[in-house]
Design a protein around this motif. Structure first.
Motif, PDB file in Angstrom:
ATOM      1  N   ARG A  95       0.835  -1.214   0.000  1.00 22.16           N
ATOM      2  CA  ARG A  95       0.000   0.000   0.000  1.00 22.16           C
ATOM      3  C   ARG A  95       0.860   1.251   0.000  1.00 22.16           C
ATOM      4  O   ARG A  95       0.555   2.238  -0.670  1.00 22.16           O
ATOM      5  N   ARG A  96       1.958   1.220   0.758  1.00 17.44           N
ATOM      6  CA  ARG A  96       2.855   2.381   0.789  1.00 17.44           C
ATOM      7  C   ARG A  96       3.489   2.605  -0.584  1.00 17.44           C
ATOM      8  O   ARG A  96       3.591   3.747  -1.046  1.00 17.44           O
ATOM      9  N   GLY A 129       3.706   5.707  -5.708  1.00 22.67           N
ATOM     10  CA  GLY A 129       3.860   5.547  -7.159  1.00 22.67           C
ATOM     11  C   GLY A 129       4.616   4.302  -7.530  1.00 22.67           C
ATOM     12  O   GLY A 129       4.708   3.963  -8.703  1.00 22.67           O
ATOM     13  N   GLY A 130       5.197   3.623  -6.592  1.00 21.57           N
ATOM     14  CA  GLY A 130       5.863   2.364  -6.881  1.00 21.57           C
ATOM     15  C   GLY A 130       7.174   2.532  -7.578  1.00 21.57           C
ATOM     16  O   GLY A 130       7.795   3.597  -7.592  1.00 21.57           O
TER      17      GLY A 130
END
Length: 102
Positions: A91-92, A97-98
């Protein structure tokens, strides 16, 4: 709660209850002569306290339910915490934005 979790919870509960149950000892039938001798023989005090104590093999017996309770009691919370960590990190990463956010 899905059916697998219910089944695992049920087995964990049963194994935890079985871990605290006294072991079943098989009763050996004595021959008639031995039982007659036991009725006639006087009751003496035990010569040594060491002889009255159970042997180490009896004292160290552990039931299967105890092994199961310890295994499930350790494994299930650890798996839950690993799942929680992975979910939190995903989730973080999704919020930030990954990997492809550049």
């Amino acid at each position: 709660m899905n059916s697998y979790a219910k089944i695992i919870s049920f087995f964990a509960l049963v194994s935890a209850a079985a871990a605290f149950q006294a072991p079943q000892v098989a009763k050996v039938a004595l021959p008639a002569a031995a039982s007659a001798f036991a009725a006639v023989a006087p009751a003496f005090a035990v010569d040594s306290i060491i002889e009255a104590l159970p042997s180490t093999t009896v004292a160290l017996e552990v039931q299967f339910g105890a092994y199961l309770a310890i295994t499930l009691g350790t494994l299930l919370p650890v798996l839950f915490l690993i799942n929680l960590f992975v979910q939190t990190e995903s989730r973080r990463a999704g919020r930030e934005g990954g990997i492809d956010s550049e």
